[in-house]
Design an enzyme around this catalytic site. Structure first.
Site, mmCIF file in Angstrom:
data_model
loop_
_atom_site.group_PDB
_atom_site.id
_atom_site.type_symbol
_atom_site.label_atom_id
_atom_site.label_comp_id
_atom_site.label_asym_id
_atom_site.label_seq_id
_atom_site.Cartn_x
_atom_site.Cartn_y
_atom_site.Cartn_z
ATOM 1 N N PRO A 165 29.980 73.220 38.449
ATOM 2 C CA PRO A 165 30.366 71.980 37.832
ATOM 3 C C PRO A 165 30.381 70.854 38.822
ATOM 4 C CG PRO A 165 32.177 73.520 38.018
ATOM 5 C CD PRO A 165 31.085 73.971 38.871
ATOM 6 N N GLU A 166 29.595 69.883 38.503
ATOM 7 C CA GLU A 166 29.670 68.605 39.194
ATOM 8 C C GLU A 166 30.212 67.623 38.169
ATOM 9 O OE1 GLU A 166 26.083 67.699 41.411
ATOM 10 O OE2 GLU A 166 25.501 69.801 41.432
ATOM 11 N N LYS A 186 35.933 65.987 40.519
ATOM 12 C CA LYS A 186 35.574 67.199 39.782
ATOM 13 C C LYS A 186 36.817 67.879 39.210
ATOM 14 C CE LYS A 186 31.604 67.660 42.855
ATOM 15 N NZ LYS A 186 31.061 68.382 44.045
ATOM 16 N N ARG A 224 23.920 74.107 52.596
ATOM 17 C CA ARG A 224 23.597 74.084 51.169
ATOM 18 C C ARG A 224 22.089 74.065 50.982
ATOM 19 N NH1 ARG A 224 27.811 72.247 48.304
ATOM 20 N NH2 ARG A 224 26.958 73.677 46.778
#
Length: 276
Positions: free
Chosen positions: A2-3, A60, A263
């Site tokens: 979830p962003e 978030k 990442r």
DNA sequence: AACGACACCTGGAGGC
DNA sequence: TGCCTCCAGGTGTCGT
């Protein structure tokens, strides 16, 4: 998962189901770290009789204001999601906590990787949470000028800055890659080397990318579901993220994948020229 | 103060 | 089939 777009959708669909509902004080805990090890009876006693006043999103975080001025906040981290179900529905194997409502339903938090967190915050604690984050991408106070100043203040690579929640809130790995691809900026470009024009374009790109994702209910790679259990569709529109070896939609060059700040990072080596 | 590395977890995918 | 390694929408903490 979830962003910002996914959290927005999860918060909206949770709020739609429980705004106005009242916690009955029942809290069933299968993984205590989810609620920061607060004893279930203590948390239940705090929640009992409080009703949900609506929903918000900050960065978030899902934010649910309660009737006594406290706030129920949740962070989904990688795999968290909510479901609102009748109490007698069977538990999910990945269910970590369930909060009873006085109408016979339960708010259930399901989270495969157990990284998600839920807390009950006082007003000062909520203020601290807010202060720990940078501006919301759609906040009008975030202007091209203030954004340019932010980028000028650090020599860290731009991808890392986009992921830094204290600089700008809500962007995660997917939408960082998508935003940079959209404006043809290499992820390793030092933030303070972007021109004012490029910085302005990047801000607009971030907003466009997030807006489209919100409109499509977020992205579902594998786990993400909104609070009704529905998937998003924005993954069908990715231009860079997860498209390693596939052709860039602008120039046809194969998308490359590198590691930036631990990442996975996807970009077009032709459109997004490496910094010198 | 700022930044990078690692920890926290589970399970799906792919190689052998 | 089974085993092993790598990888994943995030961020809190620790050491430099």
């Amino acid at each position: 998962m979830p962003e910002l777009p996914e959290v927005e959708q999860a918060a909206r669909t949770l709020g739609a189901q429980i705004s106005g509902a009242t916690f009955d004080g029942t809290v069933r805990v299968a993984w205590s770290r989810t609620i920061h090890e607060v004893p279930s009876d203590v948390l239940g006693a705090q929640l009992a009789g409080l009703s949900v006043q609506g929903w918000q999103r900050r960065a978030k975080w899902i934010v649910l204001p309660l009737s006594n001025g406290m706030t129920f906040v949740a962070h989904l981290r990688m795999t968290g999601r909510f479901a609102v179900l009748p109490r007698d529905n069977a538990d999910d194997a990945q269910q970590r906590v369930a909060f009873g409502l006085t109408d016979g339903r339960e708010v259930r938090f399901i989270d495969q990787r157990k990284f998600g967190r839920i807390r009950l915050l006082s007003a000062p604690e909520l203020a601290t949470l807010d202060a720990d984050h940078g501006p919301e991408p759609f906040d009008p106070s975030l202007t091209p000028a203030t954004w340019y100043t932010t980028l000028q203040s650090t020599s860290r690579v731009i991808k890392t800055v986009l992921l830094d929640q204290s600089r700008i809130a809500g962007i995660g790995n997917i939408y960082a890659d998508e935003s940079l691809h959209r404006v043809s900026v290499h992820p390793l470009k030092p933030a303070n080397t972007l021109s004012k024009k490029k910085a302005t374009e990047l801000l607009a790109a971030i907003r466009a990318v997030l807006r489209q994702a919100i409109d499509n209910g977020g992205s579902t790679l594998r786990d993400y579901r909104d609070s009704y259990g529905a998937k998003g569709t924005q993954q069908d529109n990715f231009q860079a993220y997860g498209r390693t070896d596939q052709p860039c939609g602008r120039c046809g060059t194969a998308i490359e994948k590198i590691t930036v700040g631990q990442r996975g990072t996807h970009f077009c080596p032709y459109c997004q020229k490496a910094p010198r």
